[in-house]
Design an enzyme around this catalytic site. Sequence first.
Site, mmCIF file in Angstrom:
data_model
loop_
_atom_site.group_PDB
_atom_site.id
_atom_site.type_symbol
_atom_site.label_atom_id
_atom_site.label_comp_id
_atom_site.label_asym_id
_atom_site.label_seq_id
_atom_site.Cartn_x
_atom_site.Cartn_y
_atom_site.Cartn_z
ATOM 1 N N LEU A 1 -4.570 -4.961 9.031
ATOM 2 C CA LEU A 1 -3.310 -4.416 8.601
ATOM 3 C C LEU A 1 -2.958 -3.077 9.518
ATOM 4 O O LEU A 1 -4.024 -2.284 8.805
ATOM 5 C CB LEU A 1 -2.877 -4.950 7.627
ATOM 6 N N ASP A 2 -2.835 -2.528 10.206
ATOM 7 C CA ASP A 2 -2.856 -1.844 10.333
ATOM 8 C C ASP A 2 -2.025 -0.344 9.031
ATOM 9 O O ASP A 2 -1.748 -0.929 8.251
ATOM 10 C CB ASP A 2 -1.686 -0.867 11.593
ATOM 11 N N TYR A 3 -1.970 1.011 9.111
ATOM 12 C CA TYR A 3 -1.697 1.940 8.726
ATOM 13 C C TYR A 3 -0.266 2.103 7.189
ATOM 14 O O TYR A 3 -0.523 1.511 6.297
ATOM 15 C CB TYR A 3 -1.835 3.170 8.652
#
Length: 242
Positions: free
Chosen positions: A104-106
């Site tokens: 999951l991105d930042y």
Amino acid sequence: MSERLQKLLAHAGVASRRKAEQLILEGRVTLNGAVVTELGTKADPQADHIKVDGKRVGAPERLVYLAMNKPKNCVTTVSDPEGRETVMELLRGVKARVYPVGRLDYHSEGLLLLTNDGEFAKRITSAGTHVVKTYIVKTNGPLTSEQEEQFRHGVPLGGKRTAPAGLKLIRSAESPWYEVQLIEGRQNQIRLMFKHFGRLVEKLRRVKVGFLELGRLKPGKFRHLTPAEVGRFHKVLKMEAR
């Protein structure tokens, strides 16, 4: 108890089962000092000496499966060169060397699986197994009906069209909320798909992986999957019982 070498190597965390088969065929695995190249060869990790490239492989590592509610502003990697907080820093008390399943991105949050089972991770993230990941997404404006249909059928990203996706408007507003379902997981895929239609994602939370729901798990917290949940995943992924 004797089991096939490739299965033992996968359980010990050396490589995925397919990669382990390749190691055997390449003559890089020895059993009690003798090179093994037959894929059907069996061994007992408690009694036999198994080596890969000359290094001893011990008894299989206990397989661990975790579900975490990844918070925002946290990196889904083992380490970060920029010094940002990683999901690994949230795993207090976990001794096994687990790794994130996909990412999951930042700026995204929600359900993240972590495990030391390489084959499990590979099958969960493969589009070919059709494990649906469900997300709740807030955007800075609605899509038109035509754009929604294009979204569902796939949009071109990096020269390759995305796989068919689920899209449902769940809250109509100036900044609406959508439910998005994917079977693949390219980097920043949902953000890029909406950007293709000129919309920006303001919030993104993964709420489900296959049958497993995020539930009431608080941000930054994790839990072990139950044996029943692990068994159900193995059935869905067509994996042998462990």
